[in-house]
Design a protein around this motif. Structure first.
Motif, mmCIF file in Angstrom:
data_model
loop_
_atom_site.group_PDB
_atom_site.id
_atom_site.type_symbol
_atom_site.label_atom_id
_atom_site.label_comp_id
_atom_site.label_asym_id
_atom_site.label_seq_id
_atom_site.Cartn_x
_atom_site.Cartn_y
_atom_site.Cartn_z
ATOM 1 N N ARG A 172 0.827 -1.207 0.000
ATOM 2 C CA ARG A 172 0.000 0.000 0.000
ATOM 3 C C ARG A 172 0.849 1.240 0.000
ATOM 4 N NH1 ARG A 172 -3.020 -3.374 2.941
ATOM 5 N NH2 ARG A 172 -4.606 -4.232 1.576
ATOM 6 N N MET A 173 1.961 1.172 0.705
ATOM 7 C CA MET A 173 2.846 2.345 0.746
ATOM 8 C C MET A 173 3.478 2.577 -0.615
ATOM 9 S SD MET A 173 4.776 1.977 4.367
ATOM 10 C CE MET A 173 4.037 2.561 5.874
ATOM 11 N N LYS A 174 3.643 1.512 -1.353
ATOM 12 C CA LYS A 174 4.306 1.643 -2.657
ATOM 13 C C LYS A 174 3.524 2.575 -3.567
ATOM 14 C CE LYS A 174 4.506 -1.813 -5.723
ATOM 15 N NZ LYS A 174 4.661 -1.746 -7.165
ATOM 16 N N ASN A 175 2.208 2.598 -3.391
ATOM 17 C CA ASN A 175 1.399 3.470 -4.233
ATOM 18 C C ASN A 175 1.614 4.939 -3.931
ATOM 19 O OD1 ASN A 175 0.203 1.224 -5.379
ATOM 20 N ND2 ASN A 175 -1.409 1.145 -3.843
ATOM 21 N N LEU A 176 2.174 5.228 -2.771
ATOM 22 C CA LEU A 176 2.275 6.626 -2.350
ATOM 23 C C LEU A 176 3.681 7.185 -2.495
ATOM 24 C CD1 LEU A 176 0.150 6.243 0.894
ATOM 25 C CD2 LEU A 176 -0.558 7.370 -1.208
ATOM 26 N N SER A 177 4.661 6.314 -2.462
ATOM 27 C CA SER A 177 6.017 6.840 -2.425
ATOM 28 C C SER A 177 6.979 5.878 -3.094
ATOM 29 C CB SER A 177 6.429 7.054 -0.972
ATOM 30 O OG SER A 177 7.808 7.278 -0.883
ATOM 31 N N ASN A 178 8.107 6.411 -3.550
ATOM 32 C CA ASN A 178 9.113 5.560 -4.167
ATOM 33 C C ASN A 178 10.108 5.010 -3.171
ATOM 34 O OD1 ASN A 178 8.155 5.874 -6.752
ATOM 35 N ND2 ASN A 178 9.337 7.737 -7.100
ATOM 36 N N ALA A 234 17.351 3.441 7.655
ATOM 37 C CA ALA A 234 17.872 3.550 6.289
ATOM 38 C C ALA A 234 16.701 3.760 5.361
ATOM 39 C CB ALA A 234 18.635 2.282 5.901
ATOM 40 N N ARG A 235 16.916 4.631 4.374
ATOM 41 C CA ARG A 235 15.879 4.855 3.373
ATOM 42 C C ARG A 235 16.230 4.037 2.146
ATOM 43 N NH1 ARG A 235 12.521 8.991 2.210
ATOM 44 N NH2 ARG A 235 13.449 10.211 3.878
ATOM 45 N N ILE A 236 15.300 3.187 1.764
ATOM 46 C CA ILE A 236 15.594 2.310 0.623
ATOM 47 C C ILE A 236 14.494 2.401 -0.427
ATOM 48 C CG2 ILE A 236 16.929 0.647 1.991
ATOM 49 C CD1 ILE A 236 14.439 -1.105 2.106
ATOM 50 N N ASP A 237 14.803 1.862 -1.595
ATOM 51 C CA ASP A 237 13.843 1.819 -2.701
ATOM 52 C C ASP A 237 12.707 0.870 -2.320
ATOM 53 O OD1 ASP A 237 12.420 1.244 -5.033
ATOM 54 O OD2 ASP A 237 14.202 1.201 -6.304
ATOM 55 N N ILE A 238 11.498 1.390 -2.359
ATOM 56 C CA ILE A 238 10.380 0.586 -1.864
ATOM 57 C C ILE A 238 10.070 -0.587 -2.785
ATOM 58 C CG2 ILE A 238 8.464 1.819 -2.960
ATOM 59 C CD1 ILE A 238 7.003 1.686 -0.311
ATOM 60 N N LYS A 239 10.387 -0.411 -4.049
ATOM 61 C CA LYS A 239 10.067 -1.511 -4.965
ATOM 62 C C LYS A 239 10.916 -2.731 -4.679
ATOM 63 C CE LYS A 239 9.896 -1.329 -9.468
ATOM 64 N NZ LYS A 239 10.050 -0.576 -10.727
ATOM 65 N N LYS A 240 12.169 -2.498 -4.317
ATOM 66 C CA LYS A 240 13.052 -3.625 -4.032
ATOM 67 C C LYS A 240 12.539 -4.382 -2.815
ATOM 68 C CE LYS A 240 16.496 -2.708 -6.994
ATOM 69 N NZ LYS A 240 15.685 -1.980 -7.955
#
Lengths: 284, 420
Positions: A172-178, A234-240
């Motif tokens: 769900r978060m993926k829809n909002l942010s990268n 750590a901030r990471i790529d949400i898609k990964k």
């Protein structure tokens, strides 16, 4: 260089297919390393992959009824192949009712992994489906690129929440942010955070537990001095992250992650006979 | 000509979907004994024919209407419909069966309309008024009984075989000897083996209900076009017969039972006889039969999957082809002759229409198709409508225009409501 293996047991075949499906979701191309006792699926951390790396280890004895391997040389009794795991996944997909599956390294037009599936049929002889999956043989001088990654000097190590829950939150978060921020502390608390111009969402998990890491030479003292409440993030790529969670078809026995603040997140997923390590670097 | 019929939706819907894989338009041809649907793809390398006998329908009524401009042989005028117009009628075939109680099809030649009417649950009536183009008949000439190789197999088995190929696999090679049968991914000389995954399925002749191999052969055909027939035959549970010969000659997949029959005839790859004879892979040696179906050499390439993009106009060179007089027999596969010579003009038409793959020098074409000139009366329009009313007695009804719907469904909101 020779390799041939055979799976006869359906449960083993299903298990192996599931592992391959997971790998296929994580990497378009990866390296398959064969040794006498183990198989490894490796993705080295190249820029092209977005810096992620993958290390998946299986004991061949848990899957194969027959397993014969001859490496490039006696002192280096290993084979490194580059392949597209999706092809292997596809070959095994329609083998769910197979009597036997044989995998062999061949070189007809080019090096291939030949997967021969023997299927039951109404006639006396079985139906045989053969898939030739092209592979690249990786020369010995490049083997150093695929060494097992070491466990980083992490700030916090914590068990993951139930993967299914974590997956639906992340989806769900993926829809909002990268990008997504993972933060955790040594009190068993983890937060998943996203923040955009319009909205910020945080999901809190607690009572997760922190795995005990045996110190090798006493250098763990720095972690032990760490404030229990202090978060490493750590901030990471949400898609990964989403790919990793979506690829899990079976609940692992143990799932944990090690966070090096602002540098990298190291995920470890352990099943009975398969271990998977996945590294996602922090975004700048 | 008036045609009223109610039908088994799933089977009929699947037939439409199967034909849709061949081309964007199809021939709708009601005759006394039943309803024939035909289609041919733009490169004329695939032809589909489905015939529903009148017994397939709950009610089938066909009246001959004499038309002054008709050729004497034809009692009814076949018409051409755009598949895209018809597909929505049978869109979710599985759902249809649950919701639709009756489906009626009416034609009214004078108004150039075919009407599909679905009487659904709760008194909802969906009416689709489709304009058709008049055209001359499309006939395939293919002598199935002259094929040396015949296989017969349950559709379930065929589907179980094809499932091993990826959905993106376009062409598949069938290789037979009296001892074994093999389906494999098609490869050619310049296939990049290091990038392509190849699949091969070996079967024992025992698996087939009927197995006759008169001549060892390897034929390559387009799998995509076949998949529609596979789904269709699974719905009917009728076994599939495969008739074929050597490479270059067409392969026919057909099903037949008491109330319906269908044939999908696909061209198979053959090498054009040419300079590079030494490079030909063994499986594709060209053996031309001198039966008048001579192919001018160096004729290129073909892209079998080109859909009919120019739907409204015929390619003019085609009009010049000689029209063979073909008796309108019900069973199309009993024609005696094997081929029709393609004129040079036609060859050019194939060239113009199709994307040329000049470097392959491979040809796949149905040489035997006779295709007469057709004329177009008017551009088609599509009209959806929903009328909420109690169930009408459909039989007595002739549709000229659609009554204004009192509550139109939302998805029809942006369709222009043109009048007949």
């Amino acid at each position: 260089m020779r390799f041939r293996a055979k799976i006869v047991d359906l449960a083993c075949l299903n298990h192996f297919s599931r592992v391959i499906n997971t790998i296929a979701k994580l990497a378009k191309t990866c390296t398959l390393r064969l040794t006498v006792s183990k198989l490894y699926f490796i993705l080295a951390d190249k820029v092209a992959n977005g810096g992620v790396s993958l290390w998946c280890e299986l004991c061949q004895g848990n899957f194969f009824d027959e397993f014969q391997m001859e490496g490039v040389a006696a002192e280096h009794n290993e084979i490194y192949l580059e392949l597209v795991p999706e092809n292997l996944s596809r070959a095994l997909k329609t083998a769910q009712s197979a009597k036997a599956v044989k995998i062999k390294l061949t070189n007809k037009h080019c090096p291939c992994l030949r997967v021969a599936v023997e299927l039951p049929s109404i006639s006396s002889s079985s139906r045989i489906v053969t898939h030739d999956i092209p592979v690249g043989v990786i020369p010995r001088r490049l083997w150093n690129d695929f060494r097992e990654p070491s466990v980083p000097d992490f700030d916090v190590s914590i068990y993951l929440p139930v993967l299914k829950t974590m997956k639906s939150v992340v989806e769900r978060m993926k829809n909002l942010s990268n990008s997504i921020v993972i933060e955790a502390n040594l009190s068993g608390e983890m937060n998943l955070k996203i923040e955009t111009d319009l909205v910020s969402v945080t999901t809190h998990f607690k009572d997760l537990g922190n795995p005990p890491w045996a110190s090798e030479d006493g250098c763990q003292s720095s972690a032990q001095d760490r404030d229990l409440e202090s978060m490493a993030e750590a901030r990471i790529d949400i898609k990964k992250l989403q790919q990793l969670l979506a690829g899990q078809q079976v609940n692992p026995t143990k799932a944990l992650c090690n966070i090096v603040s602002k540098r990298i997140v190291h995920f470890i997923l352990l099943h009975e006979d398969v271990s998977l390590q996945y590294f996602i670097p922090a975004l700048a | 000509c008036m045609l009223h019929c109610f039908l088994f939706l799933l089977v009929f819907g699947r037939a439409i979907h199967a034909i849709a894989r061949i081309s964007d338009e199809f021939w709708f041809d009601p005759v006394e004994k039943g309803l024939a649907l035909r289609s041919v793809n733009s490169s004329r390398s695939a032809y589909a024919y489905v015939f529903f006998s009148s017994m397939f329908f709950q009610h089938y009524c066909w009246t001959a209407v004499s038309q002054p401009c008709q050729k004497e042989k034809q009692l009814s005028l076949p018409c051409k419909l755009i598949i895209k117009s018809v597909l929505p009628v049978f869109r979710c075939v599985n759902v249809l069966e649950r919701n639709v109680e009756k489906c009626s099809i009416y034609t009214n030649i004078n108004d150039h309309h075919i009407t599909f009417q679905l009487l659904c649950k709760h008194g909802v009536v969906k009416t689709y008024n489709l304009t058709f183009q008049e055209c001359d008949s499309l006939q395939a000439v293919f002598a199935k009984h002259m094929c040396p190789n015949i296989l017969k197999v349950h559709s379930r088995l065929l589907a179980d075989i094809m499932i091993h190929f990826p959905t993106s696999q376009e062409e598949v090679t069938l290789s037979v000897t009296p001892m074994k049968v093999c389906f494999k991914s098609y490869t050619e000389e310049d296939t990049d083996f290091s990038k392509t995954m190849l699949t091969e399925i070996q079967l024992n002749p025992d698996e087939f209900d009927y197995f006759q191999v008169g001549v060892d052969s390897e034929v390559t055909f387009c799998l995509k076009e076949l998949r529609g027939l596979l789904a269709f035959s699974e719905a009917t549970s009728v076994p599939v017969s495969i008739h074929f010969d050597i490479s270059g000659k067409p392969i026919a997949f057909s099903i037949e039972d008491m109330v319906l029959e269908a044939s999908f005839i696909l061209a198979t790859l053959s090498d054009v006889e040419k300079e590079t004879a030494s490079q030909q892979p063994p499986g594709f040696s060209q053996r031309q039969e001198s039966n008048g179906a001579a192919v001018p050499s160096k004729k290129p390439q073909w892209n079998g999957n080109t859909r009919n993009t120019a739907s409204a106009k015929p390619a003019s060179p085609l009009a010049k082809q000689e029209i063979r007089s073909i008796p309108r027999a019900m069973k199309e596969d009993t024609m005696g002759t094997e081929g029709t010579a393609m004129t040079e003009a036609e060859a050019r038409a194939v060239l113009e229409g199709a994307a040329a793959e000049t470097h392959h020098q491979k040809v796949r074409r149905l040489q035997w198709l006779s295709y007469s000139k057709y004329c177009i009366f008017q551009f088609h329009s599509l009209f959806f409508g929903a009328v909420s009313c109690k169930e009408k007695d459909a039989i007595s009804h002739t549709f000229h225009s659609l009554a204004t719907a009192s509550d139109t469904e939302e998805d029809f909101g942006n369709v222009p409501s043109s009048q007949v």
